[in-house]
Design an enzyme around this catalytic site. Structure first.
Site, PDB file in Angstrom:
ATOM      1  N   HIS A 116      44.332 -42.548 -45.839  1.00 38.56           N
ATOM      2  CA  HIS A 116      44.880 -43.629 -46.680  1.00 38.56           C
ATOM      3  C   HIS A 116      43.721 -44.542 -47.094  1.00 38.56           C
ATOM      4  O   HIS A 116      43.155 -45.236 -46.265  1.00 38.56           O
ATOM      5  CB  HIS A 116      45.933 -44.431 -45.911  1.00 38.56           C
ATOM      6  N   MET A 132      57.621 -41.235 -41.446  1.00 41.63           N
ATOM      7  CA  MET A 132      57.400 -42.563 -40.856  1.00 41.63           C
ATOM      8  C   MET A 132      57.141 -43.619 -41.926  1.00 41.63           C
ATOM      9  O   MET A 132      56.442 -44.607 -41.675  1.00 41.63           O
ATOM     10  CB  MET A 132      56.202 -42.509 -39.895  1.00 41.63           C
ATOM     11  N   SER A 133      57.683 -43.406 -43.106  1.00 39.70           N
ATOM     12  CA  SER A 133      57.391 -44.374 -44.178  1.00 39.70           C
ATOM     13  C   SER A 133      58.572 -44.440 -45.135  1.00 39.70           C
ATOM     14  O   SER A 133      59.687 -44.064 -44.790  1.00 39.70           O
ATOM     15  CB  SER A 133      56.133 -43.928 -44.935  1.00 39.70           C
ATOM     16  N   SER A 193      50.081 -39.742 -47.178  1.00 43.85           N
ATOM     17  CA  SER A 193      49.008 -39.017 -46.464  1.00 43.85           C
ATOM     18  C   SER A 193      48.537 -37.792 -47.230  1.00 43.85           C
ATOM     19  O   SER A 193      49.335 -36.907 -47.539  1.00 43.85           O
ATOM     20  CB  SER A 193      49.532 -38.495 -45.115  1.00 43.85           C
ATOM     21  N   TYR A 212      54.258 -48.686 -37.901  1.00 48.15           N
ATOM     22  CA  TYR A 212      53.692 -48.300 -36.601  1.00 48.15           C
ATOM     23  C   TYR A 212      52.274 -48.819 -36.411  1.00 48.15           C
ATOM     24  O   TYR A 212      51.759 -48.833 -35.297  1.00 48.15           O
ATOM     25  CB  TYR A 212      53.763 -46.779 -36.381  1.00 48.15           C
ATOM     26  N   GLU A 213      51.634 -49.262 -37.508  1.00 50.71           N
ATOM     27  CA  GLU A 213      50.296 -49.842 -37.363  1.00 50.71           C
ATOM     28  C   GLU A 213      50.372 -51.233 -36.749  1.00 50.71           C
ATOM     29  O   GLU A 213      49.344 -51.837 -36.447  1.00 50.71           O
ATOM     30  CB  GLU A 213      49.599 -49.889 -38.728  1.00 50.71           C
ATOM     31  N   HIS A 228      48.270 -34.743 -36.955  1.00 52.35           N
ATOM     32  CA  HIS A 228      48.030 -35.441 -38.223  1.00 52.35           C
ATOM     33  C   HIS A 228      47.043 -34.659 -39.089  1.00 52.35           C
ATOM     34  O   HIS A 228      47.145 -34.674 -40.309  1.00 52.35           O
ATOM     35  CB  HIS A 228      47.522 -36.855 -37.938  1.00 52.35           C
ATOM     36  N   ALA A 257      54.417 -37.544 -46.678  1.00 51.42           N
ATOM     37  CA  ALA A 257      54.370 -36.299 -45.913  1.00 51.42           C
ATOM     38  C   ALA A 257      55.545 -36.353 -44.944  1.00 51.42           C
ATOM     39  O   ALA A 257      55.838 -37.416 -44.388  1.00 51.42           O
ATOM     40  CB  ALA A 257      53.051 -36.203 -45.160  1.00 51.42           C
ATOM     41  N   ASN A 308      55.123 -29.709 -42.410  1.00 49.83           N
ATOM     42  CA  ASN A 308      55.298 -28.969 -41.146  1.00 49.83           C
ATOM     43  C   ASN A 308      56.786 -28.819 -40.892  1.00 49.83           C
ATOM     44  O   ASN A 308      57.591 -29.571 -41.442  1.00 49.83           O
ATOM     45  CB  ASN A 308      54.648 -29.749 -39.985  1.00 49.83           C
ATOM     46  N   HIS A 357      51.968 -48.863 -42.737  1.00 52.44           N
ATOM     47  CA  HIS A 357      53.121 -48.397 -41.955  1.00 52.44           C
ATOM     48  C   HIS A 357      53.496 -49.423 -40.899  1.00 52.44           C
ATOM     49  O   HIS A 357      52.644 -50.128 -40.361  1.00 52.44           O
ATOM     50  CB  HIS A 357      52.788 -47.088 -41.240  1.00 52.44           C
TER      51      HIS A 357
HETATM   52  N1  HPA Z   1      57.707 -36.225 -38.248  1.00 56.02           N
HETATM   53  C1  HPA Z   1      57.474 -37.486 -38.653  1.00 56.02           C
HETATM   54  N2  HPA Z   1      56.612 -37.794 -39.617  1.00 56.02           N
HETATM   55  C2  HPA Z   1      55.958 -36.779 -40.215  1.00 56.02           C
HETATM   56  C3  HPA Z   1      56.151 -35.449 -39.840  1.00 56.02           C
HETATM   57  C4  HPA Z   1      57.079 -35.157 -38.801  1.00 56.02           C
HETATM   58  O1  HPA Z   1      57.311 -33.985 -38.412  1.00 56.02           O
HETATM   59  N3  HPA Z   1      55.340 -34.703 -40.636  1.00 56.02           N
HETATM   60  C5  HPA Z   1      54.701 -35.564 -41.468  1.00 56.02           C
HETATM   61  N4  HPA Z   1      55.065 -36.835 -41.216  1.00 56.02           N
END
Ligand code: HPA
Length: 277
Positions: free
Chosen positions: A64, A214-215, A33, A88-89, A250, A116, A238, A86
């Protein structure tokens, strides 16, 4: 038996790509991302949209792009997934690693995977870069589930060093020379797409995770299954849930990733051009 019989969808995709490009990459990248711009720096670049590759699932996530980019960085032949797929998609685990397997079949032996991630360890800050030492696959999925294709790799592949020590040492050396601060730690891969709750973050910290995303975990499992070596770098976009006052979004993840993309690009450039054979 050849790939066309054992893994027909990969065989078809490979045939299609070979008809579109002569390029034989050594190094493959997966750009996460907000981190896709690195592929725009490739020399002699050739882009192939995922939509032109049969069997290759498309990415539906903003940030993406959805194409394979071939080219060179310095003298090194590279290919990048600009945009990943991903779980989750809604894709199943083998679809999520289709592109990784294809890049390996095209000849890439070294994988550099970026993402990320939320920072879990105390002291982490948005904008930090973290070398992935190891991972926790907490997605509940595995891309190797189902019949094993021995042309890809063994039934029970070793995962004791998913992220190659020699590549981690090389990356730390490059970072030091460039003056880029690079921490390191364990990445927890979650299914998503909801961000974690504060209680889940406390659980992940107890389990030994330093960052969460998540990847990545399935991609590196697929690459190791096929005997490639992996380097993973998380961009901490973050603080994980419950560690700061603000809600996660996001947009914020992408903004921070873009803000550190230049620094990550400098690091990736050095890591790739100076990579030992
Ligand atoms: N959690 C899960 N996936 C993420 C996060 C997070 O805090 N930040 C960026 N991708």
């Amino acid at each position: 038996m050849d790939l066309a019989d054992s893994s027909p969808s990969l065989g078809r995709a490979l045939e299609t790509l070979r008809a579109k490009t002569q390029k034989a990459p050594e190094i493959a990248l997966v750009l996460g991302s907000g981190l896709g711009a690195f592929a725009d720096t490739f020399v002699d670049a050739q882009s192939i949209p995922y939509t032109q590759i049969p069997g290759m699932p498309g990415s539906t996530v903003p940030g993406h792009a959805g194409r394979l980019v071939f080219g060179r960085i310095g003298a090194r032949r590279v290919v990048a997934m600009q945009g990943r797929v991903h779980l989750y998609e809604g894709h199943d685990a083998s679809a999520a690693v289709f592109g990784v397997r294809l890049m390996r079949l095209l000849g890439a032996h070294t994988f550099v995977v970026s993402n990320a991630a939320g920072g879990i360890r105390a002291g982490m800050r948005a904008g930090d870069l973290m070398l992935i030492d190891d991972h926790l696959n907490l997605t509940g999925h595995n891309c190797l589930r189902g019949p094993n294709d021995p042309l890809l790799g063994p039934r029970f592949p070793d995962m004791s060093e998913v992220y190659a020590r020699e590549l981690r040492e090389h990356a730390q050396g490059c970072a030091q020379r460039l003056g880029v601060t690079l921490t390191h730690g364990v990445y927890a891969g979650m299914l998503g797409p909801s961000y974690e709750t504060p209680a889940e973050i406390r659980m992940l910290r107890t389990l030994g995770a330093d960052a969460v995303g998540m990847s990545t975990v399935l991609e590196t499992i697929a690459a190791r299954h096929m005997q490639a070596r992996c380097l993973g770098i998380s961009c901490i976009t973050n603080l994980a849930a419950g560690m700061s006052q603000s809600a996660l979004s996001h947009d914020e993840v992408q903004d921070v990733a873009r803000a550190v993309a230049d620094e990550l690009s400098r690091l990736l450039h050095a890591v790739i051009t100076e990579l030992p054979e």
